[in-house]
Design an enzyme around this catalytic site. Structure first.
Site, mmCIF file in Angstrom:
data_model
loop_
_atom_site.group_PDB
_atom_site.id
_atom_site.type_symbol
_atom_site.label_atom_id
_atom_site.label_comp_id
_atom_site.label_asym_id
_atom_site.label_seq_id
_atom_site.Cartn_x
_atom_site.Cartn_y
_atom_site.Cartn_z
ATOM 1 N N VAL A 169 1.009 -1.201 -0.032
ATOM 2 C CA VAL A 169 -0.088 0.076 -0.031
ATOM 3 C C VAL A 169 0.573 1.892 -0.152
ATOM 4 O O VAL A 169 0.986 2.515 -0.518
ATOM 5 C CB VAL A 169 -0.818 0.254 1.480
ATOM 6 C CG1 VAL A 169 -1.682 -0.896 0.773
ATOM 7 C CG2 VAL A 169 -0.519 0.483 3.435
ATOM 8 N N TYR A 189 2.861 6.146 16.503
ATOM 9 C CA TYR A 189 1.989 5.228 16.153
ATOM 10 C C TYR A 189 0.806 5.783 16.892
ATOM 11 O O TYR A 189 0.054 5.790 15.268
ATOM 12 C CB TYR A 189 2.448 4.089 16.870
ATOM 13 C CG TYR A 189 1.492 2.915 16.371
ATOM 14 C CD1 TYR A 189 1.345 2.604 15.944
ATOM 15 C CD2 TYR A 189 0.106 2.891 17.617
ATOM 16 C CE1 TYR A 189 0.358 1.609 15.329
ATOM 17 C CE2 TYR A 189 -0.665 1.726 17.276
ATOM 18 C CZ TYR A 189 -1.408 1.683 16.218
ATOM 19 O OH TYR A 189 -2.301 0.285 15.847
#
Length: 252
Positions: A60, A152
């Site tokens: 991706v 994150y």
């Protein structure tokens, strides 16, 4: 009855794989995407017994490859009904001042830019049809920040914001958009985060009963099977032992 075609990124493990298995049982046609060709082919062979399956091997993070692969879909798989943006990773768990730049880039490239590349390629199909459903897999890290989670958490906060933006911008096109934000799910997630250290990864889930990938697959099945006028816009799910990212009722 044709239940529609579901496009799943990150389908070779964890939540993506469990979702593919669940939806195959329910009769959805599947487009499975992932980087690991061997796993993808094995899963395709397994699920083809139950339903029609097509696989696309791509990363991706590669914008051109994403566009080329999705646009190469055969006629029988052109009419996508549901996009599940599941591909995502965590890399490292360090204070921000000690963070690894490669880890940061990988998380932003996969969790944010990859989601955008896939969505941008599929959204025109939904707009043309004036119908479609996008499910973005986020995290409780989209809702709160925890120590050493910095980048994150930032990437998942971005997913939360993108999900809300999609829902607003696509509203006039009759497209359903929602996010599912799981807490701790026992998958390969921690093994990837700790770069293959299985002992360290295993300790994350010790002493309590975490969610399983199948739990999230069950929720996804419920979400996409609601009457079309029902849009589950934002769903946070944790195991009963988890109260927040940092509060977990562990017995040991």
């Amino acid at each position: 009855m044709d239940k529609g075609t579901v496009f799943i990124t990150g389908a070779t493990s964890g939540i993506g794989k469990a979702t593919a298995e669940r939806l195959a049982q329910e009769g959805y046609k599947l487009i499975l995407c992932g980087r690991r060709a061997d796993r993808l082919e094995n899963l395709k062979a397994e699920l083809s017994v139950s339903t029609e399956v097509y696989s696309l091997v791509f990363d991706v993070r590669d914008r051109e490859e994403v566009i080329q692969q999705i646009n190469s879909l055969p006629e029988a798989f052109q009419n996508i009904s549901v996009l599940i943006n599941n591909a995502g990773n965590a890399h490292g768990l360090d204070p921000i001042q000690n963070g690894n730049l490669d880890d940061w880039e990988a998380m932003m490239d996969i969790n944010v830019k990859g989601l955008l590349y896939v969505s941008k390629t599929i959204m025109p199909r939904f707009i043309a049809a004036q119908k479609g459903h996008i499910i973005n897999i986020g995290s409780t890290a989209a809702k709160e920040v925890y120590p050493n989670g910095n980048v994150y958490c930032a990437s998942k906060h971005a997913v939360d914001a993108i999900n809300q933006g999609m829902r607003i911008d696509l509203n006039k096109h009759n497209i359903r958009v929602g996010a599912i934000h799981p807490g701790m799910v026992e998958t390969e997630f921690s093994e990837v985060r700790f770069k293959g250290d299985t002992e360290k990864a295993g300790k994350v889930y010790k002493g309590f009963r975490p969610l399983q990938a199948e739990d999230i697959a069950d929720i996804i099945s419920f979400v996409i099977s609601r009457p079309y006028h029902v849009n589950i816009a934002d769903l946070v799910v944790m195991s009963v032992d988890q109260a927040s990212s940092t509060i977990v009722n562990k017995t040991t």
